[in-house]
Design an enzyme around this catalytic site. Sequence first.
Site, PDB file in Angstrom:
ATOM      1  N   ASP A 208       8.572  44.525  72.337  1.00 29.36           N
ATOM      2  CA  ASP A 208       7.437  45.100  73.358  1.00 29.36           C
ATOM      3  C   ASP A 208       7.932  46.493  73.921  1.00 29.36           C
ATOM      4  OD1 ASP A 208       5.779  45.608  75.365  1.00 29.36           O
ATOM      5  OD2 ASP A 208       5.812  43.609  76.185  1.00 29.36           O
ATOM      6  N   LYS A 234      -0.470  53.505  78.668  1.00 28.69           N
ATOM      7  CA  LYS A 234       0.568  53.944  79.497  1.00 28.69           C
ATOM      8  C   LYS A 234       1.313  55.175  78.881  1.00 28.69           C
ATOM      9  CE  LYS A 234       1.522  48.975  80.111  1.00 28.69           C
ATOM     10  NZ  LYS A 234       0.756  48.616  81.234  1.00 28.69           N
TER      11      LYS A 234
HETATM   12  N1  PMP Z   1       4.178  44.363  77.868  1.00 27.63           N
HETATM   13  C1  PMP Z   1       4.525  45.263  78.920  1.00 27.63           C
HETATM   14  C2  PMP Z   1       6.187  45.141  79.308  1.00 27.63           C
HETATM   15  C3  PMP Z   1       3.485  45.573  79.876  1.00 27.63           C
HETATM   16  O1  PMP Z   1       4.070  46.305  80.749  1.00 27.63           O
HETATM   17  C4  PMP Z   1       2.405  45.574  79.519  1.00 27.63           C
HETATM   18  C5  PMP Z   1       1.211  46.195  80.282  1.00 27.63           C
HETATM   19  N2  PMP Z   1       1.509  45.805  81.867  1.00 27.63           N
HETATM   20  C6  PMP Z   1       1.933  44.822  78.458  1.00 27.63           C
HETATM   21  C7  PMP Z   1       2.750  44.289  77.693  1.00 27.63           C
HETATM   22  C8  PMP Z   1       0.389  44.731  78.171  1.00 27.63           C
HETATM   23  O2  PMP Z   1      -0.095  45.999  77.600  1.00 27.63           O
HETATM   24  P1  PMP Z   1      -1.659  46.049  77.455  1.00 27.63           P
HETATM   25  O3  PMP Z   1      -2.259  45.149  78.532  1.00 27.63           O
HETATM   26  O4  PMP Z   1      -2.016  47.512  77.266  1.00 27.63           O
HETATM   27  O5  PMP Z   1      -2.086  45.268  76.146  1.00 27.63           O
END
Ligand code: PMP
Length: 414
Positions: A208, A234
Amino acid sequence: MTAPTSRVQPIDPATVRGDFPVLARQVHGKPLTYLDSANTGQTPNAVIEAVDSYYRQFNANVARAVHQLGDEATTAYEGARDKLAAFIGANTREELVFTSGTTQAINLVAYSYALPHLKPGDAILVTQMEHHANIVPWQLVCERTGATLKVAPITESGELIVDEFVKALTPEVKLAAFTHVSNVLGTVNPVRELAKACRQRGIASLIDGSQAAPHLPLDVKAIGCDFYAITGHKMAGPTGTGVLWARREHLDAMPPFFGGGEMIREVSFEGTTFADPPHKFEAGTPNISGFVGLGAAVDYLTGLGMERIAATEQELLAYATEKLSAVPGLRIFGTAPHKAAVISFLIEGAHAHDLATMLDLQGVAVRSGHHCAHPLMQFYGVPATVRASLAFYNTPEEVDRFIEALATVRKLLM
Ligand code: PMP
């Protein structure tokens, strides 16, 4: 952070803040101090303008139009794939599947890769510090297949215990899923070492990369994993964009997750043949404007240089950590030597949400809550933390403003 950062010249925030219109606004009559970039990053003009120009000048569907606008839209959309491939160090553009974000990317692997592979008795290994996006899809797949979820432990300082992770890679483990950078602790995991340990045992690895892609130089080839997921919002891009990078052999073997237009070669009522990857996994009209914007975001970040971004954020992290450590009764969660510019904390006697709400009234935007990491909160025995997350566009003066606001809030709450 992982890369050596001392040789590069940090970014002077004065040269980039003007690129981010939202940073100039006020909230509650105070200048905005945006310390929530781990939640969503701010968007530079170059990205806003790229999205704007798509709608103003070449709004058309991709792949299926022969007219000029369709051609321009397709070129910009597929151009973003080339940019992202270079940004993450992929071998070929075909290894990148566009998704709505990390969540969809991980779910794609869960349903198209893990579901057909797993049987009762198999296991998936995750770590104690995962975001729910890297836990829940695996639990859903485990429920359907009879596989189980194993968890690699962390230390009190928020570091993965690598020996335990490696020990947990037993023959029944078919996939290990772990974060590159923790969204709560900031810990940068030794992903090359972890991916190598998986590979040596014939175990697939998924990383991830949501919190890594915006902050450090990436090279998925060098990391040696099987899957790598990132999210656009992000990393200076629009919301609703993300990428799953996967080794080509996996994408070739995986069945599609969504069916529909754009992902087929030939359809008849007798059966359907599918397009080659990555289009096999991109059914329907995609978020075209979003990816045009994400391509511009990659240009923007690359223009600044990821090494410089990392160096700048490391300086800010050191400064903010030093200042916060001097606040009486404040406890920082996550003190790994390799960490990104994320600081989770609590102040004795104050609730996380109260702190965040009162900081907001001072113009300081931080996040409070469980940060989509319930198991990590359970590990620390707290329901929530406050999280300040920094980006290269933040300044030491903003850190000072944050610390002053915290002092004011402390007085009011104590
Ligand atoms: N993994 C991590 C470590 C994250 O910080 C986030 C977002 N907070 C996600 C997954 C999920 O990302 P998204 O909501 O953009 O799909």
